[in-house]
Structure formats: structure tokens, C-alpha cells
Design a protein around this motif. Structure first.
Motif, mmCIF file in Angstrom:
data_model
loop_
_atom_site.group_PDB
_atom_site.id
_atom_site.type_symbol
_atom_site.label_atom_id
_atom_site.label_comp_id
_atom_site.label_asym_id
_atom_site.label_seq_id
_atom_site.Cartn_x
_atom_site.Cartn_y
_atom_site.Cartn_z
ATOM 1 N N ARG B 51 71.677 77.167 78.934
ATOM 2 C CA ARG B 51 73.011 77.477 79.447
ATOM 3 C C ARG B 51 73.780 78.322 78.449
ATOM 4 N N SER B 58 77.401 72.392 77.348
ATOM 5 C CA SER B 58 76.259 72.889 76.563
ATOM 6 C C SER B 58 76.634 73.018 75.093
ATOM 7 N N TYR B 137 71.510 71.503 85.471
ATOM 8 C CA TYR B 137 70.622 71.685 84.328
ATOM 9 C C TYR B 137 69.922 70.394 83.943
#
Lengths: 92, 157
Positions: B51, B58, B137
Motif C-alpha cells: 500500500r 500502512s 489488503y
């Protein structure tokens, strides 16, 4: 997590219903547990939040379990190992 | 190939790199616990690096892993260096919300504790956006690790 119960007035502290409906429709693809609500104008914010938290915790647990499994399976985490080459070829 | 497949591909590339770096920074041979920590750590850093610095979660994840672990520190520092200034500008302090609905408030706090960097976000819109992004993610991380685990049990002698 603090559980402070201050008595301030609620200035934009709630998630608005519109936001919750938007969130629900986005999360629906990830959260099969959220059933179709009959009265979609009354989405339970706390329910959606709870489902989201449960889902994230479930994913965290899975990553942890998979790390356990992989640590047992992989002899080394060497990039040059045969396993790494196989994985690279199959997944890329 | 759709976006999600691209995410997984990028994650794999990053993960192989971070695995290698964690591996070379720890004395061999590793015991099972050390190896598990290396795998978990490298996987988390790889997920965050995929990311890059575009989201709070992140950057927070990289910062968190970079602080606590001795292994993979150079990897974490390298990525963190780029993101550090951006993070300082964007983060806001926690405001004390007195919620009319205690349950929503409590569960929002819980969500904030589950999403890396969530405790730094006080805007609900932003929190929802970060949460949705983080979930995508996370799923990619789980999917890839699951595939590798399945493959490895087949290829392992």
C-alpha cells in the motif's frame, strides 16, 4: 480503550444514517453475515461496526495461524530456496 | 487481471523481498518461534509496503513493526523514512467524543484499535475509508499466505 463517559453534547459524533448505508453496501461484499434489512433506512450502526470488528479480528487470527503453519512447513525463509522458486512461478 | 489480483501479485513480490531481508538479519538456524515471527513480521511489512505510504494504516503498521522488532528493522526504516514526514502532517490528535450512543462509540473505539493507526483518526468518514482499504489488503495477505501454505504442504518432501 478508554470508557470515558463525558457528557459533552454530541456534535457530529454519530455516524450519520447515510454514511452507514454507504458503509453497509460497501461492506456487504466482504461481510456475508449482514443480512438484508427490511427497513434499510434504519441501519444499525453498532451492528455494522461489530461485524466489521469481528471480521478484522478473524482475519488477524488467520494471519497468525498461517504464520504458524508456514513456520512449520518452510525449512528456511531463504529467497533462493526451491519452495520460493516454485511459489514465484506458480503465483506470478 | 483485476485490481485484487494485482494487489496480491504486488504483495507476493514485496513479501519475498522482506522474507529474504528478515532471514539474512537473524542468526541461522532459527527455531520455530523465531521463524514464525519472521514470517509474520515480513508478511505485515510486505502488506503495508504494497500500500506504500498512501494510507494511515500502512504507515502506522510499518512504524509499529519497525519500533518493536530487531529483525527487519532496515526494511522498516527504509520505507518509514519516506512516509515519516507525510504521517506527521496528516495525523490529528484524538478528540474526546461524548457520544449520545454509547454502543456506537464503544465499537468505534474497538474498530480504531483494530485498524493500525486508527487511534489517530477522529474523522468518521476517514475511519471508514481506512477500514475498507485495510480490509482489502488484509484479505490479500490472507489469500496469499493460505495459497503458499497449501502449496508448501504439497511441495515439501
Amino acid at each position: 480503550m478508554s470508557n470515558r463517559r463525558s457528557r459533552q453534547s454530541s456534535n457530529a459524533t454519530r455516524i450519520s444514517d447515510d454514511q452507514m448505508i454507504d458503509l453497509v453496501s460497501k461492506l456487504r461484499q466482504f461481510l456475508p453475515e449482514i443480512r438484508e434489512r427490511r427497513r434499510s433506512d434504519k441501519v444499525s450502526a453498532s451492528k455494522v461496526l461489530q461485524e466489521t470488528c469481528n471480521y478484522i479480528r478473524k482475519l488477524h487470527r488467520e494471519v497468525d495461524n498461517l504464520s504458524d503453519r508456514l513456520s512449520l512447513l518452510l525449512d528456511s525463509v531463504d529467497e533462493d530456496s526451491q519452495e520460493a522458486a516454485v511459489i514465484r512461478n506458480l503465483l506470478m | 487481471m483485476n485490481t485484487y489480483d494485482m494487489v496480491k501479485q504486488e504483495f507476493i513480490k514485496k513479501w519475498i523481498t522482506t522474507l529474504h531481508m528478515c532471514d539474512s538479519s537473524v542468526e541461522q538456524p532459527m527455531n520455530v518461534t523465531e521463524r514464525k515471527n519472521a514470517i509474520r513480521l515480513s508478511s505485515d511489512i510486505a502488506m503495508a509496503a504494497t500500500r506504500s505510504g498512501a494510507t494511515i494504516w500502512s504507515r502506522a503498521l510499518i512504524s509499529r513493526t519497525g519500533k518493536n522488532k530487531a529483525t527487519c528493522k532496515p526494511v522498516a526504516h527504509r520505507i518509514l523514512k519516506k512516509a515519516r514526514n507525510r504521517m506527521k502532517k496528516r495525523c490529528t490528535t484524538i478528540t474526546r467524543n461524548g457520544g449520545a450512543k454509547m454502543r456506537v462509540r464503544k465499537r468505534t473505539e474497538l474498530l480504531k484499535s483494530l485498524v493500525p493507526g486508527g487511534e489517530l483518526i477522529d474523522n468518521k468518514d476517514y475511519l471508514i475509508r481506512e477500514t475498507l482499504d485495510y480490509i482489502v489488503y488484509l484479505r490479500a495477505q490472507v489469500d496469499v499466505m493460505r495459497t503458499v501454505a497449501a502449496l508448501d504442504s504439497v511441495t515439501n518432501k
